[in-house]
Structures are given as structure tokens and as C-alpha cells.
Design an enzyme around this catalytic site. Structure first.
Site, PDB file in Angstrom:
ATOM      1  N   GLU A  74       9.437  -4.243  10.492  1.00  0.00           N
ATOM      2  CA  GLU A  74       9.844  -2.950   9.922  1.00  0.00           C
ATOM      3  C   GLU A  74      10.381  -2.007  10.992  1.00  0.00           C
ATOM      4  O   GLU A  74       9.729  -1.780  12.024  1.00  0.00           O
ATOM      5  CB  GLU A  74       8.647  -2.299   9.200  1.00  0.00           C
TER       6      GLU A  74
ATOM      7  N   GLU B  48      -1.197  -5.483   8.500  1.00  0.00           N
ATOM      8  CA  GLU B  48      -0.382  -4.868   9.541  1.00  0.00           C
ATOM      9  C   GLU B  48      -1.009  -5.107  10.909  1.00  0.00           C
ATOM     10  O   GLU B  48      -2.236  -5.132  11.025  1.00  0.00           O
ATOM     11  CB  GLU B  48      -0.278  -3.352   9.311  1.00  0.00           C
TER      12      GLU B  48
ATOM     13  N   LYS C  88      -1.171  -9.493   2.919  1.00  0.00           N
ATOM     14  CA  LYS C  88      -0.410  -9.031   4.078  1.00  0.00           C
ATOM     15  C   LYS C  88      -1.284  -8.074   4.885  1.00  0.00           C
ATOM     16  O   LYS C  88      -2.028  -7.276   4.313  1.00  0.00           O
ATOM     17  CB  LYS C  88       0.875  -8.315   3.636  1.00  0.00           C
TER      18      LYS C  88
ATOM     19  N   ASP D 135       0.829  -1.207   0.000  1.00  0.00           N
ATOM     20  CA  ASP D 135       0.000   0.000   0.000  1.00  0.00           C
ATOM     21  C   ASP D 135       0.865   1.259   0.000  1.00  0.00           C
ATOM     22  O   ASP D 135       0.363   2.373  -0.085  1.00  0.00           O
ATOM     23  CB  ASP D 135      -1.015  -0.005   1.158  1.00  0.00           C
ATOM     24  N   SER D 136       2.203   1.071   0.037  1.00  0.00           N
ATOM     25  CA  SER D 136       3.123   2.198  -0.174  1.00  0.00           C
ATOM     26  C   SER D 136       2.877   2.810  -1.557  1.00  0.00           C
ATOM     27  O   SER D 136       3.337   3.921  -1.832  1.00  0.00           O
ATOM     28  CB  SER D 136       4.577   1.733  -0.050  1.00  0.00           C
TER      29      SER D 136
ATOM     30  N   ASP E 286      -1.269  -6.272  -0.413  1.00  0.00           N
ATOM     31  CA  ASP E 286      -1.310  -5.596   0.884  1.00  0.00           C
ATOM     32  C   ASP E 286      -2.735  -5.122   1.170  1.00  0.00           C
ATOM     33  O   ASP E 286      -3.299  -4.339   0.390  1.00  0.00           O
ATOM     34  CB  ASP E 286      -0.371  -4.385   0.811  1.00  0.00           C
TER      35      ASP E 286
HETATM   36  O1  KIV Z   1       3.543  -1.197   1.639  1.00  0.00           O
HETATM   37  C1  KIV Z   1       4.721  -1.556   1.664  1.00  0.00           C
HETATM   38  O2  KIV Z   1       5.514  -1.243   0.779  1.00  0.00           O
HETATM   39  C2  KIV Z   1       5.167  -2.378   2.784  1.00  0.00           C
HETATM   40  C3  KIV Z   1       6.621  -2.716   2.864  1.00  0.00           C
HETATM   41  C4  KIV Z   1       7.399  -1.557   3.297  1.00  0.00           C
HETATM   42  C5  KIV Z   1       6.863  -3.893   3.717  1.00  0.00           C
HETATM   43  O3  KIV Z   1       4.392  -2.737   3.602  1.00  0.00           O
END
Ligand code: KIV
Length: 284
Positions: free
Chosen positions: A185, A118, A116, A47-48, A86
Site C-alpha cells: 500500500e 498488517e 490478512k 478494517d477500513s 482483515d
Molecule cells: O482495510 C482495507 O480496506 C485494506 C485495504 C486498503 C487493502 O486493508
């Protein structure tokens, strides 16, 4: 050329054999082809993308639709890497059933292999339900960007003995809930190393030192494409941002000086047809 598909079992075997796991974020079709060709083990559609692809100030604004859109593009380009989607902020926090349904969309609609999430112990119930539905889950603890305001900013986590112990408890809870791997992280290297030794599932570190079972970086950071935020843990393996600006400047200069397009970039016309055309134009 397509690669043999990396599976969750392969990732777990890497830990058992002590072979480091490579993971990189990727957000579009062309990048997925290039990254996959480089033999990376895991592609994370993180989600970055909210920050590096969409220009948001953080990741909390990212929606399910935006995530699925980018996941679909990546799935069309990658053939071998294990694909992780994500789950965005508020797609799994409010309700367990909603978390399972949203996780399912990443596999059913967007071609991902797993998801994934968090969070530590507080996400264990949702993770367990998603895993029970047949969807593999990667956890993510330490600096969790979706809850950055609660953490008081982008800060290193687990710096005190108490908070380090709490991270270890979170990691063990995620393993217990059924995660096949966990991202660590921005935590001190000794804490990450200790967690990695305690867990039977692989840890993937970002700003967590060399003692993790694998490493992940953001595509734009690795390639030098994004300079708004440059954490200490980033290593730039390329300067593509500069290369792009230079290439575009050269293109502009050549258009303005009429050196582009040259003869080799131009479609020729049959001589007779050209003469006939010019005669017709002259008669008008
Ligand atoms: O969203 C992302 O890029 C991440 C990584 C930094 C692990 O969660």
C-alpha cells in the site's frame, strides 16, 4: 447464479501465468452479491469498514466483534470470490496464541477463507503460527493504517533507498513466514514492481502502480460513496454518492407533493368489500 469458488491455488496460478488479480473490499450482504456477480477474484472485508461503514476517524478502533459481524454478512452474500477477513488492531500483536485463536474465529465463525495482517518482519512469528494452524494469511506492508500514528500520518512509504530496501526485506520475510500473497500500500511504483519480481507469491497493490500482480480498492472509493479522504491512487468508477442523494431528494419531494405513492404502488380493495366497509364506517 453461483460461481466456481476461487481458491488460493487459483490466485497463485494467476501470478505464474501473468494474469492480473482483482480484489475489492466489501462489507455487507447486498454489496457482496453485487461484487461477486462482477466476477471479482478476492473480496476483502477490510478494517477500513471502521471509517466507511462505522464513521470512525481511523481503523484502530475497530473490534473483533465488528469485523466478524461484517464478515458473516459478506459470507452469506458471496459464493465465488476468495474471502479475506482483515484482523483488527490488537487482535494479533500482543500474543502469538491469541493471534492464532482470533484468526481461527474468522474461518470458524464468520465464513472467511483466510485472514490478512498488517506489518513486516515483526509479524512473521505470528503469521507462521497462523499458517501452521491451517489458516492462509495475506500480508500487508507499506502504508499500514493500523499504525498510522507511528508512521506520522497517511504518508507514502519506501521513498528512500534505505526504506525501500527495508520494505523488500519485509516482503521476503512475509513470504518466508508462509503468506500466500501480500498487499503493498502506498509505495513508489518502481519499489512495488521490484518487490513483485523478487517474490514468488502475488503482490496486490493499492497506490503501488501497475507492476503489482493484482490491484485492490476500497468499495466506497471505487463507487464514489465516501469523500472524506481521497488519496491520489483512487479512481472513481461511479458516482453513487450523488446518485443516492438525488434519488432520496426526489423521494422526499414526491412525498411532500403527494405524488408518491401513486396508484400502482397501492393495494386495491374488492369493490363490494369496499362498499361494505364504507357503509360500516358511515354508521358509526
Ligand atoms: O482495510 C482495507 O480496506 C485494506 C485495504 C486498503 C487493502 O486493508
Amino acid at each position: 447464479m453461483s460461481r466456481k469458488k476461487v481458491t488460493i491455488l487459483d490466485i497463485q496460478k494467476r501470478k505464474q501465468k501473468g494474469v492480473p488479480i482483482t480484489m475489492l473490499t466489501t462489507y455487507d450482504f447486498t454489496a457482496a452479491i453485487l461484487v461477486d456477480r462482477a466476477d471479482i477474484d478476492i473480496i476483502l472485508v477490510g478494517d477500513s469498514l471502521g471509517m466507511v461503514m462505522l464513521g470512525y476517524s481511523g481503523t484502530t478502533q475497530v473490534t473483533m466483534d465488528e469485523m466478524l459481524h461484517h464478515c458473516k454478512a459478506v459470507a452469506r452474500g458471496a459464493s465465488g470470490a476468495l474471502l479475506v477477513g482483515d484482523m483488527p488492531f490488537m487482535s494479533y500483536q500482543a500474543d502469538v496464541a491469541e493471534a492464532v485463536r482470533n484468526a481461527g474465529r474468522f474461518l470458524k465463525e464468520a465464513g472467511m477463507d483466510c485472514v490478512k495482517l498488517e506489518g513486516g518482519r515483526e509479524t512473521a512469528v505470528s503469521i507462521q503460527a497462523i499458517v501452521q494452524a491451517g489458516i492462509p494469511v495475506m500480508g500487508h506492508i507499506g502504508l499500514t493504517p493500523q499504525t498510522v500514528s507511528q508512521l506520522g500520518g497517511f504518508r507514502i512509504q519506501g521513498k528512500t533507498a534505505v526504506s525501500a530496501q527495508s520494505l523488500l526485506e519485509d516482503a521476503l520475510a512475509l513470504q518466508e513466514a508462509g503468506c500466500f500473497a501480500v498487499v503493498l500500500e502506498a509505495i513508489p511504483a518502481t519499489v512495488a514492481s521490484h518487490i513483485s519480481q523478487q517474490l514468488t507469491i502475488p503482490t496486490i497493490g493499492i497506490g503501488a502502480g501497475a507492476g503489482c500482480d493484482g490491484q485492490v480498492l476500497v468499495y466506497h472509493d471505487l463507487l464514489g460513496l465516501y469523500d472524506r479522504l481521497q488519496p491520489r491512487f483512487v479512481k472513481q468508477y461511479g458516482a453513487l454518492g450523488e446518485a443516492i442523494t438525488t434519488a432520496v431528494q426526489t423521494y422526499s419531494e414526491e412525498v411532500r407533493s403527494r405524488t408518491f405513492p401513486a396508484k400502482e404502488h397501492t393495494y386495491p380493495m374488492n369493490e363490494e368489500e369496499e362498499a361494505a366497509f364504507l357503509a360500516a364506517v358511515a354508521e358509526r
